[in-house]
Write a protein that holds these residues in place. Structure first.
Motif, PDB file in Angstrom:
ATOM      1  N   LYS A 109     -10.000   8.264  -4.846  1.00 51.55           N
ATOM      2  CA  LYS A 109     -10.669   7.264  -4.286  1.00 51.55           C
ATOM      3  C   LYS A 109      -9.694   5.781  -4.365  1.00 51.55           C
ATOM      4  CE  LYS A 109     -14.998   9.109  -5.295  1.00 51.55           C
ATOM      5  NZ  LYS A 109     -16.341   8.961  -6.075  1.00 51.55           N
ATOM      6  N   ASN A 110      -8.604   5.784  -5.405  1.00 45.64           N
ATOM      7  CA  ASN A 110      -7.834   4.770  -5.600  1.00 45.64           C
ATOM      8  C   ASN A 110      -6.962   4.475  -4.468  1.00 45.64           C
ATOM      9  OD1 ASN A 110      -5.978   2.969  -6.419  1.00 45.64           O
ATOM     10  ND2 ASN A 110      -6.297   3.203  -8.287  1.00 45.64           N
ATOM     11  N   GLU A 111      -6.917   3.722  -3.272  1.00 41.14           N
ATOM     12  CA  GLU A 111      -6.068   3.875  -2.294  1.00 41.14           C
ATOM     13  C   GLU A 111      -4.948   3.147  -2.506  1.00 41.14           C
ATOM     14  OE1 GLU A 111      -8.336   2.510   1.095  1.00 41.14           O
ATOM     15  OE2 GLU A 111      -9.836   4.017   0.684  1.00 41.14           O
ATOM     16  N   MET A 112      -4.756   2.558  -3.542  1.00 41.93           N
ATOM     17  CA  MET A 112      -3.562   1.621  -3.742  1.00 41.93           C
ATOM     18  C   MET A 112      -2.810   2.252  -4.717  1.00 41.93           C
ATOM     19  SD  MET A 112      -3.801  -1.166  -1.925  1.00 41.93           S
ATOM     20  CE  MET A 112      -2.890  -2.415  -2.749  1.00 41.93           C
ATOM     21  N   HIS A 113      -3.150   2.965  -5.573  1.00 41.60           N
ATOM     22  CA  HIS A 113      -2.147   3.692  -6.727  1.00 41.60           C
ATOM     23  C   HIS A 113      -2.755   5.102  -6.675  1.00 41.60           C
ATOM     24  CE1 HIS A 113      -2.396  -0.588  -7.923  1.00 41.60           C
ATOM     25  NE2 HIS A 113      -1.224  -0.458  -7.939  1.00 41.60           N
ATOM     26  N   ASN A 114      -1.943   6.052  -6.157  1.00 45.05           N
ATOM     27  CA  ASN A 114      -1.874   7.451  -6.188  1.00 45.05           C
ATOM     28  C   ASN A 114      -0.481   8.037  -5.761  1.00 45.05           C
ATOM     29  OD1 ASN A 114      -1.749   7.858  -3.120  1.00 45.05           O
ATOM     30  ND2 ASN A 114      -3.412   6.627  -3.252  1.00 45.05           N
ATOM     31  N   ASN A 115      -0.594   9.323  -5.979  1.00 49.57           N
ATOM     32  CA  ASN A 115       0.669  10.034  -5.842  1.00 49.57           C
ATOM     33  C   ASN A 115       1.184   9.991  -4.552  1.00 49.57           C
ATOM     34  OD1 ASN A 115      -1.500  11.915  -5.385  1.00 49.57           O
ATOM     35  ND2 ASN A 115      -0.069  13.510  -5.050  1.00 49.57           N
ATOM     36  N   ALA A 116       0.338  10.095  -3.694  1.00 54.37           N
ATOM     37  CA  ALA A 116       0.787   9.667  -2.008  1.00 54.37           C
ATOM     38  C   ALA A 116       1.738   8.660  -1.865  1.00 54.37           C
ATOM     39  CB  ALA A 116      -0.164   9.887  -0.947  1.00 54.37           C
ATOM     40  N   VAL A 117       1.099   7.525  -2.659  1.00 55.63           N
ATOM     41  CA  VAL A 117       1.892   6.082  -2.426  1.00 55.63           C
ATOM     42  C   VAL A 117       3.259   6.376  -3.169  1.00 55.63           C
ATOM     43  CG1 VAL A 117       1.929   3.853  -3.486  1.00 55.63           C
ATOM     44  CG2 VAL A 117      -0.217   4.672  -2.360  1.00 55.63           C
ATOM     45  N   VAL A 118       3.353   6.870  -4.161  1.00 54.91           N
ATOM     46  CA  VAL A 118       4.767   7.202  -5.081  1.00 54.91           C
ATOM     47  C   VAL A 118       5.621   7.958  -3.816  1.00 54.91           C
ATOM     48  CG1 VAL A 118       5.980   8.266  -6.713  1.00 54.91           C
ATOM     49  CG2 VAL A 118       3.750   6.894  -7.190  1.00 54.91           C
ATOM     50  N   LEU A 119       4.966   9.017  -3.301  1.00 54.43           N
ATOM     51  CA  LEU A 119       5.761   9.780  -2.440  1.00 54.43           C
ATOM     52  C   LEU A 119       6.307   8.994  -1.176  1.00 54.43           C
ATOM     53  CD1 LEU A 119       3.826  13.226  -2.545  1.00 54.43           C
ATOM     54  CD2 LEU A 119       6.162  12.800  -3.384  1.00 54.43           C
ATOM     55  N   ARG A 120       5.315   8.355  -0.634  1.00 51.30           N
ATOM     56  CA  ARG A 120       5.833   7.481   0.465  1.00 51.30           C
ATOM     57  C   ARG A 120       6.906   6.719   0.229  1.00 51.30           C
ATOM     58  NH1 ARG A 120       2.062   3.015   1.574  1.00 51.30           N
ATOM     59  NH2 ARG A 120       3.058   2.272  -0.205  1.00 51.30           N
ATOM     60  N   ASP A 121       6.798   6.138  -1.161  1.00 58.19           N
ATOM     61  CA  ASP A 121       8.079   5.065  -1.617  1.00 58.19           C
ATOM     62  C   ASP A 121       9.535   5.618  -1.719  1.00 58.19           C
ATOM     63  OD1 ASP A 121       6.147   3.033  -1.577  1.00 58.19           O
ATOM     64  OD2 ASP A 121       5.802   2.991  -3.497  1.00 58.19           O
ATOM     65  N   LEU A 122       9.012   7.090  -2.075  1.00 57.85           N
ATOM     66  CA  LEU A 122      10.440   8.096  -2.374  1.00 57.85           C
ATOM     67  C   LEU A 122      10.863   8.234  -0.977  1.00 57.85           C
ATOM     68  CD1 LEU A 122      11.825   9.485  -4.759  1.00 57.85           C
ATOM     69  CD2 LEU A 122      10.386  11.486  -3.902  1.00 57.85           C
ATOM     70  N   LEU A 123      10.186   8.532  -0.030  1.00 57.22           N
ATOM     71  CA  LEU A 123      10.730   8.887   1.221  1.00 57.22           C
ATOM     72  C   LEU A 123      11.165   7.767   1.953  1.00 57.22           C
ATOM     73  CD1 LEU A 123       7.821  11.280   2.721  1.00 57.22           C
ATOM     74  CD2 LEU A 123      10.363  11.693   2.449  1.00 57.22           C
TER      75      LEU A 123
END
Length: 151
Positions: A109-123
């Motif tokens: 539910k947390n749209e700003m802080h989640n594992n997908a955000v970390v992966l996007r930054d990694l990519l």
């Protein structure tokens, strides 16, 4: 060369419960658990990369302490350097190179802080997660954090 290609390729993050869109491109679920109440046919997945999700212990820890985003991010990047995650990480990099658009799906539910955000930054940086905690790893983490703050 790789960095130029990847900067042109947009990586989006989206809650898996949001409607499927043509502009999503390749849709990749990056959670360990299947999202509640959804059937596989409803979300039009290209891949489900379970081993890219945080460990249960880390996920539960962060859920109880959402103010610890920076520490969660650091621990999660360290988990991504595990051998179990390497195969799925390579799949993710491969999808990122093959597609013009990539959408990472998550259930949080947390749209700003989640594992997908970390992966996007990694990519976005197309870097592999740091292998240690030495000066090089610390420098990489600071560079990624600075890039996130600029957004």
């Amino acid at each position: 060369m790789i960095e130029e290609i990847c900067k042109a390729m947009p990586v989006a993050v989206k809650r898996v419960y949001e409607p499927v869109s043509r502009s999503d491109g390749a849709r990749v679920l990056v959670d360990r658990l299947w999202p509640r109440g959804l059937r596989k046919t409803e979300i039009a997945l290209h891949a489900w990369l379970r081993d890219l999700s945080p460990s249960d212990a880390l996920r539960k820890w962060y859920h109880a302490q959402p103010e610890q985003w920076t520490l969660f991010r650091k621990r999660y990047l360290k988990e991504l350097s595990r051998p179990e995650a390497e195969k799925d990480l390579q799949k993710l990099y491969s999808l990122a190179h093959k597609r013009t658009r990539l959408t990472l799906l998550y259930a949080s539910k947390n749209e700003m802080h989640n594992n997908a955000v970390v992966l996007r930054d990694l990519l976005d940086g197309m870097r592999k997660p740091p292998r240690g905690t030495g000066p090089g790893a610390l420098r990489s983490m600071r560079m990624r954090d600075a890039a996130v703050r600029r957004r």
